[in-house]
Motif scaffolding. Sequence first.
Motif, PDB file in Angstrom:
ATOM      1  N   ARG A   1     -15.814 -33.687   3.228  1.00 12.49           N
ATOM      2  CA  ARG A   1     -14.936 -34.405   2.554  1.00 12.49           C
ATOM      3  C   ARG A   1     -14.064 -35.519   2.964  1.00 12.49           C
ATOM      4  O   ARG A   1     -13.217 -36.206   2.709  1.00 12.49           O
ATOM      5  CB  ARG A   1     -14.491 -33.638   1.526  1.00 12.49           C
ATOM      6  CG  ARG A   1     -15.182 -32.724   1.285  1.00 12.49           C
ATOM      7  CD  ARG A   1     -14.787 -31.190   0.042  1.00 12.49           C
ATOM      8  NE  ARG A   1     -15.548 -30.641   0.180  1.00 12.49           N
ATOM      9  CZ  ARG A   1     -16.706 -30.349  -1.404  1.00 12.49           C
ATOM     10  NH1 ARG A   1     -15.662 -31.698  -2.673  1.00 12.49           N
ATOM     11  NH2 ARG A   1     -17.539 -29.979  -2.124  1.00 12.49           N
TER      12      ARG A   1
ATOM     13  N   ILE B   1     -16.922 -22.816   4.498  1.00  8.28           N
ATOM     14  CA  ILE B   1     -15.897 -23.618   3.475  1.00  8.28           C
ATOM     15  C   ILE B   1     -15.437 -24.714   4.355  1.00  8.28           C
ATOM     16  O   ILE B   1     -15.509 -25.965   4.901  1.00  8.28           O
ATOM     17  CB  ILE B   1     -14.467 -22.584   3.205  1.00  8.28           C
ATOM     18  CG1 ILE B   1     -15.064 -22.092   2.388  1.00  8.28           C
ATOM     19  CG2 ILE B   1     -13.399 -23.945   3.239  1.00  8.28           C
ATOM     20  CD1 ILE B   1     -14.101 -21.148   1.792  1.00  8.28           C
TER      21      ILE B   1
ATOM     22  N   ARG C   1     -11.238 -17.970  -1.745  1.00 11.31           N
ATOM     23  CA  ARG C   1     -12.025 -19.765  -1.657  1.00 11.31           C
ATOM     24  C   ARG C   1     -10.952 -19.939  -1.991  1.00 11.31           C
ATOM     25  O   ARG C   1     -11.216 -21.210  -1.389  1.00 11.31           O
ATOM     26  CB  ARG C   1     -13.209 -19.284  -1.871  1.00 11.31           C
ATOM     27  CG  ARG C   1     -13.519 -18.232  -0.955  1.00 11.31           C
ATOM     28  CD  ARG C   1     -15.259 -18.400  -0.966  1.00 11.31           C
ATOM     29  NE  ARG C   1     -15.545 -17.586  -1.979  1.00 11.31           N
ATOM     30  CZ  ARG C   1     -16.248 -16.322  -2.385  1.00 11.31           C
ATOM     31  NH1 ARG C   1     -16.044 -15.120  -0.768  1.00 11.31           N
ATOM     32  NH2 ARG C   1     -16.499 -15.904  -3.211  1.00 11.31           N
ATOM     33  N   GLN C   2     -11.161 -20.356  -3.680  1.00 18.54           N
ATOM     34  CA  GLN C   2     -10.537 -21.458  -4.201  1.00 18.54           C
ATOM     35  C   GLN C   2      -8.792 -21.812  -3.625  1.00 18.54           C
ATOM     36  O   GLN C   2      -8.434 -23.207  -3.453  1.00 18.54           O
ATOM     37  CB  GLN C   2     -10.275 -20.965  -5.728  1.00 18.54           C
ATOM     38  CG  GLN C   2      -9.105 -22.909  -6.533  1.00 18.54           C
ATOM     39  CD  GLN C   2      -8.926 -20.706  -7.652  1.00 18.54           C
ATOM     40  OE1 GLN C   2      -9.462 -20.507  -8.156  1.00 18.54           O
ATOM     41  NE2 GLN C   2      -7.268 -20.927  -7.655  1.00 18.54           N
TER      42      GLN C   2
ATOM     43  N   ILE D   1      -6.452 -26.493   2.147  1.00 17.59           N
ATOM     44  CA  ILE D   1      -6.980 -27.498   3.134  1.00 17.59           C
ATOM     45  C   ILE D   1      -6.847 -29.342   2.152  1.00 17.59           C
ATOM     46  O   ILE D   1      -6.176 -30.082   3.249  1.00 17.59           O
ATOM     47  CB  ILE D   1      -8.589 -27.645   2.774  1.00 17.59           C
ATOM     48  CG1 ILE D   1      -8.723 -26.161   3.765  1.00 17.59           C
ATOM     49  CG2 ILE D   1      -9.219 -28.745   3.699  1.00 17.59           C
ATOM     50  CD1 ILE D   1     -10.065 -25.810   4.054  1.00 17.59           C
ATOM     51  N   ALA D   2      -7.055 -29.229   1.016  1.00 14.08           N
ATOM     52  CA  ALA D   2      -6.044 -30.760   0.580  1.00 14.08           C
ATOM     53  C   ALA D   2      -5.106 -31.024   0.342  1.00 14.08           C
ATOM     54  O   ALA D   2      -5.053 -31.875   0.729  1.00 14.08           O
ATOM     55  CB  ALA D   2      -6.957 -30.385  -1.109  1.00 14.08           C
TER      56      ALA D   2
ATOM     57  N   ARG E   1      -9.349 -23.380   0.387  1.00 13.74           N
ATOM     58  CA  ARG E   1      -9.600 -25.047  -0.579  1.00 13.74           C
ATOM     59  C   ARG E   1      -8.272 -26.199  -0.878  1.00 13.74           C
ATOM     60  O   ARG E   1      -8.321 -27.283  -0.458  1.00 13.74           O
ATOM     61  CB  ARG E   1     -10.780 -25.815  -1.749  1.00 13.74           C
ATOM     62  CG  ARG E   1     -12.344 -24.825  -0.603  1.00 13.74           C
ATOM     63  CD  ARG E   1     -13.296 -25.496  -1.617  1.00 13.74           C
ATOM     64  NE  ARG E   1     -14.330 -24.712  -1.237  1.00 13.74           N
ATOM     65  CZ  ARG E   1     -15.078 -25.366  -0.609  1.00 13.74           C
ATOM     66  NH1 ARG E   1     -15.301 -26.442   0.205  1.00 13.74           N
ATOM     67  NH2 ARG E   1     -16.548 -24.322   0.205  1.00 13.74           N
ATOM     68  N   THR E   2      -7.241 -25.167  -1.798  1.00 12.70           N
ATOM     69  CA  THR E   2      -6.535 -26.246  -2.613  1.00 12.70           C
ATOM     70  C   THR E   2      -5.611 -26.235  -1.039  1.00 12.70           C
ATOM     71  O   THR E   2      -5.021 -27.411  -0.512  1.00 12.70           O
ATOM     72  CB  THR E   2      -5.485 -25.475  -3.474  1.00 12.70           C
ATOM     73  OG1 THR E   2      -6.545 -25.200  -4.833  1.00 12.70           O
ATOM     74  CG2 THR E   2      -4.244 -26.280  -3.792  1.00 12.70           C
TER      75      THR E   2
ATOM     76  N   ASP F   1     -18.046 -27.323   5.811  1.00  9.98           N
ATOM     77  CA  ASP F   1     -18.038 -28.518   4.163  1.00  9.98           C
ATOM     78  C   ASP F   1     -16.872 -29.249   4.052  1.00  9.98           C
ATOM     79  O   ASP F   1     -16.882 -30.509   3.174  1.00  9.98           O
ATOM     80  CB  ASP F   1     -17.855 -27.330   3.081  1.00  9.98           C
ATOM     81  CG  ASP F   1     -18.724 -28.630   1.272  1.00  9.98           C
ATOM     82  OD1 ASP F   1     -19.007 -29.231   1.100  1.00  9.98           O
ATOM     83  OD2 ASP F   1     -16.979 -28.176   0.877  1.00  9.98           O
ATOM     84  N   GLU F   2     -15.561 -28.873   4.053  1.00  2.61           N
ATOM     85  CA  GLU F   2     -14.343 -29.717   4.027  1.00  2.61           C
ATOM     86  C   GLU F   2     -14.249 -30.476   4.679  1.00  2.61           C
ATOM     87  O   GLU F   2     -13.317 -31.668   4.563  1.00  2.61           O
ATOM     88  CB  GLU F   2     -12.882 -28.896   3.341  1.00  2.61           C
ATOM     89  CG  GLU F   2     -13.049 -27.826   2.388  1.00  2.61           C
ATOM     90  CD  GLU F   2     -13.054 -28.179   1.290  1.00  2.61           C
ATOM     91  OE1 GLU F   2     -12.252 -29.475   1.003  1.00  2.61           O
ATOM     92  OE2 GLU F   2     -13.013 -28.032   0.237  1.00  2.61           O
TER      93      GLU F   2
END
Length: 269
Positions: A146, A139, A108-109, A115-116, A112-113, A142-143
Amino acid sequence: MLVDSHCHLDFPDLQSRLPAVLDAASAAGIGRMVTISTFVSRHDTYRELAEAHEAVFFTIGTHPHNAASEPDVPAERLVELARHPRCIAIGEAGLDYHYDKSPRDVQRQVFRTHIAAARSAQLPLIIHARNADEDMIEILSDEMGRGRFDAVLHCFSSGAKLAAVGVELGLYVSFSGILTFKNSEDIREIAASVPRDRLLVETDAPYLAPMPYRGKTNEPAYVAQTARVLAEVVGVGEADIARITTDNFYRLFRKAKAADADRGTAFAS
Protein backbone atom coordinates in the motif's frame (compact mmCIF):
# COMPACT_ATOMS: atom_id res chain seq x y z
CA MET A 1 30.14 4.70 20.31
CA LEU A 2 27.17 2.36 20.68
CA VAL A 3 23.47 3.16 20.56
CA ASP A 4 20.83 1.45 22.67
CA SER A 5 18.08 1.64 20.08
CA HIS A 6 15.33 0.42 22.43
CA CYS A 7 14.90 0.85 26.17
CA HIS A 8 12.23 1.97 28.63
CA LEU A 9 13.74 4.67 30.81
CA ASP A 10 10.31 5.56 32.20
CA PHE A 11 9.82 2.15 33.82
CA PRO A 12 10.25 2.28 37.60
CA ASP A 13 13.36 0.07 37.77
CA LEU A 14 15.24 2.61 35.65
CA GLN A 15 13.50 5.91 36.33
CA SER A 16 14.04 5.58 40.08
CA ARG A 17 17.82 5.68 39.57
CA LEU A 18 18.03 7.46 36.24
CA PRO A 19 21.16 9.59 36.91
CA ALA A 20 23.18 6.48 37.77
CA VAL A 21 21.76 4.60 34.76
CA LEU A 22 22.73 7.40 32.38
CA ASP A 23 26.19 7.75 33.95
CA ALA A 24 26.81 4.01 33.60
CA ALA A 25 25.72 4.11 29.97
CA SER A 26 28.08 6.98 29.22
CA ALA A 27 30.96 5.19 30.93
CA ALA A 28 30.27 2.10 28.81
CA GLY A 29 30.41 4.13 25.58
CA ILE A 30 26.66 4.24 24.98
CA GLY A 31 26.24 7.62 23.38
CA ARG A 32 22.55 7.52 22.48
CA MET A 33 19.44 5.80 23.85
CA VAL A 34 15.89 5.67 22.56
CA THR A 35 13.22 5.46 25.25
CA ILE A 36 10.25 3.68 23.74
CA SER A 37 6.58 4.50 24.12
CA THR A 38 4.16 1.84 25.34
CA PHE A 39 1.17 4.17 25.93
CA VAL A 40 0.36 7.25 23.88
CA SER A 41 -1.16 8.68 27.06
CA ARG A 42 2.35 8.79 28.60
CA HIS A 43 3.66 11.08 25.86
CA ASP A 44 4.61 13.86 28.27
CA THR A 45 6.81 11.49 30.27
CA TYR A 46 8.79 10.40 27.22
CA ARG A 47 9.07 13.96 25.94
CA GLU A 48 10.35 15.26 29.26
CA LEU A 49 12.99 12.52 29.44
CA ALA A 50 14.30 13.40 25.99
CA GLU A 51 14.21 17.13 26.60
CA ALA A 52 16.15 16.75 29.84
CA HIS A 53 18.92 14.48 28.50
CA GLU A 54 20.82 15.07 25.26
CA ALA A 55 21.64 11.36 24.92
CA VAL A 56 17.96 10.38 24.90
CA PHE A 57 15.45 10.33 22.05
CA PHE A 58 11.87 9.07 22.30
CA THR A 59 9.07 7.48 20.27
CA ILE A 60 5.28 7.56 20.40
CA GLY A 61 2.94 4.59 20.13
CA THR A 62 0.90 1.87 21.82
CA HIS A 63 2.42 -1.50 22.74
CA PRO A 64 0.27 -4.46 21.64
CA HIS A 65 -0.24 -5.38 25.31
CA ASN A 66 -2.02 -2.04 25.69
CA ALA A 67 -3.91 -1.99 22.39
CA ALA A 68 -7.25 -2.60 24.11
CA SER A 69 -6.60 0.39 26.40
CA GLU A 70 -5.87 2.70 23.46
CA PRO A 71 -7.77 1.18 20.52
CA ASP A 72 -8.92 4.41 18.91
CA VAL A 73 -5.88 6.67 18.77
CA PRO A 74 -5.97 7.88 15.15
CA ALA A 75 -2.91 7.94 12.93
CA GLU A 76 -3.24 11.71 12.71
CA ARG A 77 -2.77 12.03 16.48
CA LEU A 78 0.39 9.91 16.37
CA VAL A 79 1.74 12.04 13.53
CA GLU A 80 0.97 15.22 15.47
CA LEU A 81 2.78 14.03 18.61
CA ALA A 82 5.72 12.79 16.54
CA ARG A 83 6.46 16.31 15.29
CA HIS A 84 8.49 17.01 18.43
CA PRO A 85 12.15 17.30 17.38
CA ARG A 86 13.28 14.58 19.83
CA CYS A 87 10.59 12.08 18.72
CA ILE A 88 12.29 9.92 16.11
CA ALA A 89 9.91 7.01 15.48
CA ILE A 90 6.39 5.58 15.79
CA GLY A 91 5.81 2.68 18.16
CA GLU A 92 6.38 0.29 19.61
CA ALA A 93 3.41 -1.44 18.06
CA GLY A 94 2.76 -4.87 16.68
CA LEU A 95 1.47 -8.29 17.63
CA ASP A 96 2.02 -10.33 20.79
CA TYR A 97 0.23 -13.67 20.71
CA HIS A 98 2.30 -15.05 23.59
CA TYR A 99 0.59 -13.09 26.35
CA ASP A 100 -2.55 -12.03 24.41
CA LYS A 101 -3.11 -9.13 26.78
CA SER A 102 -5.26 -7.45 24.11
CA PRO A 103 -7.62 -9.21 21.69
CA ARG A 104 -5.80 -10.19 18.53
CA ASP A 105 -8.16 -8.35 16.21
CA VAL A 106 -7.58 -5.16 18.21
CA GLN A 107 -3.82 -5.69 18.09
CA ARG A 108 -3.97 -6.04 14.32
CA GLN A 109 -6.15 -2.94 13.93
CA VAL A 110 -3.90 -0.79 16.15
CA PHE A 111 -0.79 -2.10 14.40
CA ARG A 112 -2.13 -1.07 10.99
CA THR A 113 -2.93 2.39 12.38
CA HIS A 114 0.67 2.75 13.50
CA ILE A 115 1.91 1.68 10.07
CA ALA A 116 -0.27 4.39 8.52
CA ALA A 117 1.17 6.93 10.96
CA ALA A 118 4.75 5.90 10.20
CA ARG A 119 4.08 6.17 6.49
CA SER A 120 2.46 9.60 6.86
CA ALA A 121 5.08 10.98 9.24
CA GLN A 122 7.92 9.47 7.21
CA LEU A 123 9.36 8.06 10.41
CA PRO A 124 10.41 4.47 11.10
CA LEU A 125 8.11 2.10 12.95
CA ILE A 126 9.28 0.11 15.97
CA ILE A 127 7.73 -3.36 15.59
CA HIS A 128 7.02 -5.77 18.45
CA ALA A 129 6.48 -9.34 17.22
CA ARG A 130 6.09 -12.37 19.46
CA ASN A 131 4.55 -15.72 18.51
CA ALA A 132 2.75 -14.05 15.61
CA ASP A 133 5.04 -14.69 12.66
CA GLU A 134 2.46 -15.57 10.01
CA ASP A 135 0.10 -12.70 10.79
CA MET A 136 3.06 -10.33 11.01
CA ILE A 137 4.32 -11.42 7.59
CA GLU A 138 0.85 -11.05 6.10
CA ILE A 139 0.31 -7.56 7.50
CA LEU A 140 3.78 -6.28 6.64
CA SER A 141 3.57 -7.61 3.08
CA ASP A 142 0.08 -6.20 2.58
CA GLU A 143 0.89 -2.79 4.06
CA MET A 144 4.17 -2.46 2.18
CA GLY A 145 2.14 -2.99 -0.99
CA ARG A 146 0.00 0.00 0.00
CA GLY A 147 3.01 2.26 0.34
CA ARG A 148 6.55 1.99 1.65
CA PHE A 149 7.49 2.66 5.26
CA ASP A 150 10.67 2.14 7.25
CA ALA A 151 10.69 -0.17 10.25
CA VAL A 152 12.73 -2.32 12.62
CA LEU A 153 11.83 -5.71 14.03
CA HIS A 154 12.91 -5.01 17.58
CA CYS A 155 14.24 -7.52 20.15
CA PHE A 156 14.16 -10.21 17.51
CA SER A 157 13.07 -13.59 18.87
CA SER A 158 10.95 -14.85 15.98
CA GLY A 159 11.66 -17.36 13.24
CA ALA A 160 14.05 -17.22 10.31
CA LYS A 161 11.20 -16.71 7.83
CA LEU A 162 10.07 -13.47 9.46
CA ALA A 163 13.64 -12.18 9.51
CA ALA A 164 14.10 -13.04 5.83
CA VAL A 165 10.80 -11.45 4.80
CA GLY A 166 11.59 -8.39 6.89
CA VAL A 167 14.95 -7.94 5.21
CA GLU A 168 13.36 -8.48 1.79
CA LEU A 169 10.85 -5.74 2.60
CA GLY A 170 13.65 -3.37 3.59
CA LEU A 171 13.32 -3.62 7.36
CA TYR A 172 16.08 -3.57 9.96
CA VAL A 173 16.49 -6.27 12.61
CA SER A 174 17.51 -5.45 16.19
CA PHE A 175 19.00 -7.92 18.65
CA SER A 176 18.79 -7.76 22.43
CA GLY A 177 20.32 -9.71 25.30
CA ILE A 178 18.46 -12.80 24.05
CA LEU A 179 21.29 -13.11 21.53
CA THR A 180 23.70 -13.93 24.37
CA PHE A 181 21.63 -16.65 26.06
CA LYS A 182 23.07 -20.16 25.93
CA ASN A 183 19.89 -21.61 24.41
CA SER A 184 19.65 -18.95 21.66
CA GLU A 185 21.71 -20.65 18.97
CA ASP A 186 18.83 -20.23 16.52
CA ILE A 187 18.76 -16.47 17.13
CA ARG A 188 22.52 -16.26 16.61
CA GLU A 189 22.14 -18.13 13.31
CA ILE A 190 19.48 -15.64 12.22
CA ALA A 191 21.68 -12.70 13.26
CA ALA A 192 24.51 -14.11 11.14
CA SER A 193 22.16 -14.20 8.13
CA VAL A 194 21.03 -10.57 8.40
CA PRO A 195 22.94 -8.18 6.10
CA ARG A 196 25.33 -6.02 8.08
CA ASP A 197 23.64 -2.84 6.91
CA ARG A 198 20.36 -3.93 8.57
CA LEU A 199 21.68 -4.76 12.08
CA LEU A 200 20.87 -2.88 15.27
CA VAL A 201 21.47 -3.60 18.95
CA GLU A 202 19.30 -2.82 21.95
CA THR A 203 18.62 -3.74 25.55
CA ASP A 204 14.82 -3.58 25.86
CA ALA A 205 15.77 -2.52 29.39
CA PRO A 206 14.75 -3.14 32.11
CA TYR A 207 14.10 -6.60 30.64
CA LEU A 208 16.32 -9.33 29.16
CA ALA A 209 19.71 -8.50 30.63
CA PRO A 210 22.43 -10.20 28.57
CA MET A 211 24.88 -12.73 29.90
CA PRO A 212 26.64 -12.46 32.33
CA TYR A 213 24.03 -10.10 33.84
CA ARG A 214 21.04 -12.35 33.25
CA GLY A 215 18.61 -12.15 36.15
CA LYS A 216 19.55 -8.57 36.97
CA THR A 217 17.68 -5.43 35.98
CA ASN A 218 18.80 -4.62 32.47
CA GLU A 219 20.06 -1.12 31.62
CA PRO A 220 21.48 0.65 28.56
CA ALA A 221 25.12 0.12 29.61
CA TYR A 222 24.63 -3.61 29.06
CA VAL A 223 24.05 -3.20 25.33
CA ALA A 224 27.84 -3.33 25.06
CA GLN A 225 27.75 -7.02 25.99
CA THR A 226 25.14 -7.80 23.34
CA ALA A 227 27.26 -5.92 20.81
CA ARG A 228 30.29 -8.06 21.72
CA VAL A 229 28.35 -11.24 21.02
CA LEU A 230 26.91 -9.82 17.80
CA ALA A 231 30.45 -8.98 16.68
CA GLU A 232 31.46 -12.61 17.25
CA VAL A 233 28.41 -13.88 15.39
CA VAL A 234 28.97 -11.58 12.42
CA GLY A 235 32.72 -12.16 12.41
CA VAL A 236 33.95 -8.60 12.95
CA GLY A 237 35.71 -6.74 15.74
CA GLU A 238 33.97 -4.87 18.53
CA ALA A 239 34.92 -1.49 17.07
CA ASP A 240 33.49 -2.60 13.72
CA ILE A 241 30.15 -3.66 15.18
CA ALA A 242 29.91 -0.36 17.03
CA ARG A 243 30.49 1.53 13.79
CA ILE A 244 28.13 -0.70 11.79
CA THR A 245 25.22 -0.52 14.22
CA THR A 246 25.66 3.19 14.89
CA ASP A 247 25.76 3.99 11.18
CA ASN A 248 22.67 1.82 10.71
CA PHE A 249 20.91 3.63 13.56
CA TYR A 250 21.46 7.01 11.96
CA ARG A 251 20.49 5.70 8.52
CA LEU A 252 17.17 4.38 9.83
CA PHE A 253 16.46 7.14 12.34
CA ARG A 254 17.16 10.07 10.05
CA LYS A 255 15.54 12.52 12.43
CA ALA A 256 18.08 11.59 15.11
CA LYS A 257 20.89 12.17 12.65
CA ALA A 258 19.49 15.59 11.74
CA ALA A 259 19.03 16.54 15.40
CA ASP A 260 22.58 15.55 16.29
CA ALA A 261 23.98 17.26 13.21
CA ASP A 262 22.23 20.47 14.25
CA ARG A 263 23.95 20.22 17.61
CA GLY A 264 27.26 19.21 16.09
CA THR A 265 27.14 15.90 17.96
CA ALA A 266 26.38 13.31 15.26
CA PHE A 267 28.47 10.15 15.55
CA ALA A 268 27.68 8.53 12.21
CA SER A 269 30.62 8.11 9.87
